[in-house]
Design a protein around this motif. Structure first.
Motif, mmCIF file in Angstrom:
data_model
loop_
_atom_site.group_PDB
_atom_site.id
_atom_site.type_symbol
_atom_site.label_atom_id
_atom_site.label_comp_id
_atom_site.label_asym_id
_atom_site.label_seq_id
_atom_site.Cartn_x
_atom_site.Cartn_y
_atom_site.Cartn_z
ATOM 1 N N ARG A 7 0.829 -1.191 0.000
ATOM 2 C CA ARG A 7 0.000 0.000 0.000
ATOM 3 C C ARG A 7 0.867 1.245 0.000
ATOM 4 O O ARG A 7 1.866 1.301 0.689
ATOM 5 C CB ARG A 7 -0.881 0.034 1.245
ATOM 6 N N SER A 9 -0.696 4.010 0.888
ATOM 7 C CA SER A 9 -1.326 4.698 2.004
ATOM 8 C C SER A 9 -2.250 3.712 2.696
ATOM 9 O O SER A 9 -2.391 2.582 2.276
ATOM 10 C CB SER A 9 -2.125 5.905 1.502
ATOM 11 N N HIS A 11 -5.463 4.078 2.919
ATOM 12 C CA HIS A 11 -6.816 4.230 2.399
ATOM 13 C C HIS A 11 -7.251 2.966 1.676
ATOM 14 O O HIS A 11 -6.536 2.454 0.832
ATOM 15 C CB HIS A 11 -6.902 5.413 1.439
ATOM 16 N N HIS A 16 -12.091 7.249 -5.705
ATOM 17 C CA HIS A 16 -11.442 8.408 -5.118
ATOM 18 C C HIS A 16 -12.005 9.728 -5.597
ATOM 19 O O HIS A 16 -11.915 10.711 -4.909
ATOM 20 C CB HIS A 16 -9.932 8.370 -5.396
ATOM 21 N N ALA A 33 -1.957 14.290 -5.515
ATOM 22 C CA ALA A 33 -2.527 13.966 -4.200
ATOM 23 C C ALA A 33 -3.502 12.799 -4.310
ATOM 24 O O ALA A 33 -3.507 11.900 -3.457
ATOM 25 C CB ALA A 33 -3.218 15.188 -3.604
ATOM 26 N N GLU A 34 -4.325 12.796 -5.362
ATOM 27 C CA GLU A 34 -5.252 11.668 -5.557
ATOM 28 C C GLU A 34 -4.481 10.376 -5.773
ATOM 29 O O GLU A 34 -4.802 9.347 -5.178
ATOM 30 C CB GLU A 34 -6.168 11.930 -6.752
ATOM 31 N N SER A 37 -2.964 8.924 -2.690
ATOM 32 C CA SER A 37 -3.931 8.399 -1.722
ATOM 33 C C SER A 37 -4.454 7.027 -2.113
ATOM 34 O O SER A 37 -5.173 6.396 -1.346
ATOM 35 C CB SER A 37 -5.100 9.377 -1.560
ATOM 36 N N ARG A 39 -4.271 2.983 -3.276
ATOM 37 C CA ARG A 39 -3.521 1.755 -3.054
ATOM 38 C C ARG A 39 -2.948 1.300 -4.393
ATOM 39 O O ARG A 39 -3.690 1.151 -5.358
ATOM 40 C CB ARG A 39 -4.500 0.707 -2.563
ATOM 41 N N THR A 72 -3.688 0.478 -9.463
ATOM 42 C CA THR A 72 -4.489 0.933 -8.336
ATOM 43 C C THR A 72 -5.708 0.037 -8.236
ATOM 44 O O THR A 72 -6.104 -0.602 -9.203
ATOM 45 C CB THR A 72 -4.955 2.392 -8.517
#
Length: 143
Positions: A7, A9, A11, A16, A33-34, A37, A39, A72
């Motif tokens: 991961r 993060s 989340h 998202h 940023a997206e 955040s 995986r 992702t």
């Protein structure tokens, strides 16, 4: 720093952004940023096949190289792949990224405008370089 599922993060969210979709050009737009955040998990890795395997090639230096693809767990999924090589010139052999990433994502700025393609690849390279691929890929391809 990373768990077994690699991961980026903590989340677990599958979606998202309601605006995240495949554009007409085949790319998914997302901010850095997206992306950070999300995986990102290992999909597959492999070793490049060397085609010159004649007896006259015996004893010559060779290169061990390959590829890896990570995705992702979003809908739609973002895919990021790159080439790697095993560098043996140092005392300790090491894996290094051998190419800029290939991806279906175009990073956008705070206003939603596309970054240039070279900026996109540079940013994606920094994302790739913090993934635990250097530890993960050898365990996958050399089983």
């Amino acid at each position: 720093m990373y768990d077994a599922e690699c991961r980026m993060s903590c989340h677990d969210t599958q979606r998202h952004s309601s605006s995240m979709h495949v554009s007409r050009d085949g790319l998914i737009r997302a901010s850095i940023a997206e992306l950070l955040s999300m995986r990102i998990v290992h999909l597959m890795s492999g070793i490049d096949v060397e085609h010159n395997l004649s007896a006259s090639a015996c004893g010559r230096p060779t290169t061990i190289s390959g590829y890896t693809e990570w995705v992702t767990q979003t809908e739609p999924p973002i895919t990021i792949g790159w080439d790697w090589c095993l560098v043996t010139s140092a005392d300790d052999p090491s894996f290094q990224r051998a190419s800029q990433p290939r991806a279906n994502v175009m990073l956008v700025d705070d206003s939603g405008n596309d970054k240039s393609w070279s900026q996109n690849l540079e940013r994606l390279a920094t994302v790739v370089d913090v993934l635990p691929w250097v530890e993960f890929v050898p365990r996958t391809v050399f089983r």
